[in-house]
Scaffold this active site. Structure first.
Site, PDB file in Angstrom:
ATOM      1  CE  LYS A  74      -4.314  -1.433   0.613  1.00  0.00           C
ATOM      2  NZ  LYS A  74      -5.445  -0.975  -0.275  1.00  0.00           N
ATOM      3  CB  CYS A  86     -10.952   2.314   4.863  1.00  0.00           C
ATOM      4  SG  CYS A  86      -8.971   2.468   4.663  1.00  0.00           S
ATOM      5  CD  GLU A 148      -9.566   9.352   2.988  1.00  0.00           C
ATOM      6  OE1 GLU A 148      -9.207   8.355   1.846  1.00  0.00           O
ATOM      7  OE2 GLU A 148     -10.610   9.316   4.082  1.00  0.00           O
TER       8      GLU A 148
END
Length: 227
Positions: A74, A86, A148
């Protein structure tokens, strides 16, 4: 600017960096679109680039929470324990739909199928409950991070899992006590958890744990962005 390191990413993660995220202002109003790569570069985040995301907390009918450990490939928070799933709604008509957070819930269903291998017939949009929104700015390292307005989504259902090993390093259904122990060990530096996961659990999910869906409805707060 520091060199952007991507040599740890596999082909799947490289491809995902090209996806178009939904860019929003601080009140979650859509103002544009940008690549996932650009949305997650700290250089851009420091300039205010903010995007829409979501986190799913998936409980089975024994009131155990699915916790996943993110794969090492990731680009943000590799190897960290985190929520069940997520990701991000994409900038397309279906996932931009605002009413009842339908676009975000569609995106969550898409990612639950793709990431956790849940068969399409086992989960519907109606199984995904929009609880609230949380603003977070979470640096992963000097290069990557998350900035976010994250939609917190709840699913409570027994589901078949077949996670994609390119996305998920490990996964566990945990009791409340087991999860509290994980967070304690992370606070001592013995484990790694994503910062938004701790926020979600300590600020919200521990308040709902063990409630039936009718009781959980009292905690639904779609109009607030928690900061």
């Amino acid at each position: 600017m520091s060199e952007v390191r991507i040599d740890h990413l596999d082909e799947l993660q490289m491809k995902r960096l090209e996806e178009m995220c939904i860019v929003v202002d601080e009140n979650d109003r859509v103002i544009g679109a940008e690549t996932k790569k650009n949305c997650h570069l700290r250089e851009n985040i420091k300039k205010g680039l903010l995007h829409r995301g979501f986190s799913v907390v998936l409980f089975n009918m024994q009131d155990q929470l699915l916790v996943q450990q993110r794969q090492e490939t990731k680009y943000t928070f590799p190897g960290h324990f985190s929520d069940s799933c997520c990701s991000h709604p994409l900038s397309n008509p279906a996932e931009l739909e605002e009413k009842d957070a339908l676009g975000v819930r569609r995106a969550a269903r898409r990612r639950l199928q793709a990431e956790l291998g849940i068969p399409p017939e086992q989960i519907s949009i109606d199984d995904i409950i929009f609880m609230t929104r949380i603003y977070h700015d979470s640096p992963s390292d000097d290069i990557w991070g998350d900035h976010e307005v994250g939609y917190l989504l709840l699913v409570k259902k027994d589901l078949t899992l077949n996670p994609d090993s390119r996305e998920v390093k490990a996964y566990h259904y945990m009791t409340r006590e087991e999860l509290e122990d994980l967070l304690d060990r992370a606070a001592q530096g013995l484990e790694k958890v994503t910062p938004w996961f701790r926020t979600i659990m300590e600020g919200f999910v521990f308040k709902w744990w063990g409630k039936n869906l009718q009781d959980v409805s009292q905690f639904v707060d779609p109009d607030t962005i928690h900061r």
